[in-house]
Write a protein that holds these residues in place. Structure first.
Motif: not given
Length: 274
Positions: A81-82, A89-94, A63-64
């Motif tokens: 963050x995965x 590593x950061x994945x998506x920013x919302x 789980x991230x």
């Protein structure tokens, strides 16, 4: 210009009350929106001193991790963050901003929350290593520019203790070559009769900036044209002159009925808005 903003500190604990994710950073947002009369305006959204981080989670192998921040009048920001076997590593920013906040969007045509997601550009960081970036950097998507600085973050913290081993962002790394001390091989014996000192060379003048051609389109039509050479004169302890290089500068923005906004990003954390 610089605007009032507050640092966010997030210290997430696991079931045993040990730190599993730590983050401390500053950020602000430049948002272009349409006003009631059809103009496009750019406003600044800052963090408030009462920001919360409800919904943040530690993450695990499957789980991230999630850092979620709520602030102001219905605004929120999050990053997932995965983890791999050796890195995170950061994945998506919302970002969700609420145009009902009349202090930030006094005359917004569209009312209510607006959500925009973008990919985090930062590279992977070794596990048990803290990522640090004091320099400012920006991430752009659609009509939003997110600016970050003084960033410290470590996900998937081991043994509840934030690591002292750092990974620095490229902007923080020194670029000048180290000074080489003299050795026996490169020491020159001074002559008996000293030569007169050489005249001090005047400082090299900064060259004029190259001229760039920047344009915006509205649909298939060009709505904004600018041909300009740009040089910034920054007042510090010593004056600092910065030339904007059109070869590495990206133009973005929007055109309205009576107002146009041009944003220039030179790729070195320099953002200029007209």
């Amino acid at each position: 210009g610089f605007f009032q903003s507050y640092a966010v500190e997030v210290d997430i604990k696991d079931a045993s009350n040990a730190t599993c994710l730590y983050a401390n950073w500053m950020m602000r947002f430049l948002i272009t929106y349409e006003s009631n009369n059809g103009d496009y305006k750019t406003t600044t959204l800052n963090l408030s001193s009462s920001a919360t981080h409800n919904g943040s989670v530690c993450g695990n192998d499957t789980q991230a991790a999630l850092v979620a921040v709520q602030f102001g009048e219905g605004h929120s920001w999050s990053i997932n963050i995965t983890k791999t076997n050796e890195t995170y590593q950061g994945d998506f920013i919302t970002l969700t901003y609420n145009t009902n906040d009349t202090a930030v969007f006094p005359d917004a045509k569209r009312k209510g929350p607006v959500t925009v997601s973008m990919k985090d550009r930062a590279g992977p960081v070794q596990l048990n290593t803290v990522f640090v970036c004091h320099s400012s950097f920006a991430i752009e998507a659609e009509n939003i520019t997110q600016i970050f600085w003084n960033v410290t973050v470590q996900a998937f913290v081991q043994n509840g203790t934030v690591s002292k081993k750092e990974t620095r962002c490229p902007a923080d790394r020194p670029t000048s070559a180290p000074t080489v001390p003299p050795t026996i091989a490169n020491v020159t014996t001074a002559p008996t009769t000293a030569a007169p000192p050489a005249p001090t060379a005047p400082p090299k003048p900064v060259e004029n900036p190259d001229t760039g051609n920047y344009s915006l389109k509205s649909g298939n039509k060009t709505c904004f044209l600018a041909t300009v050479g740009l040089q910034l004169n920054v007042s510090q302890d010593k004056p600092l002159l910065i030339n904007i290089n059109p070869k590495t500068t990206v133009a973005d923005g929007a055109c309205g009925n009576t107002t146009a906004t041009l944003k220039l990003n030179d790729g070195n954390s320099t953002l200029i808005g007209f």
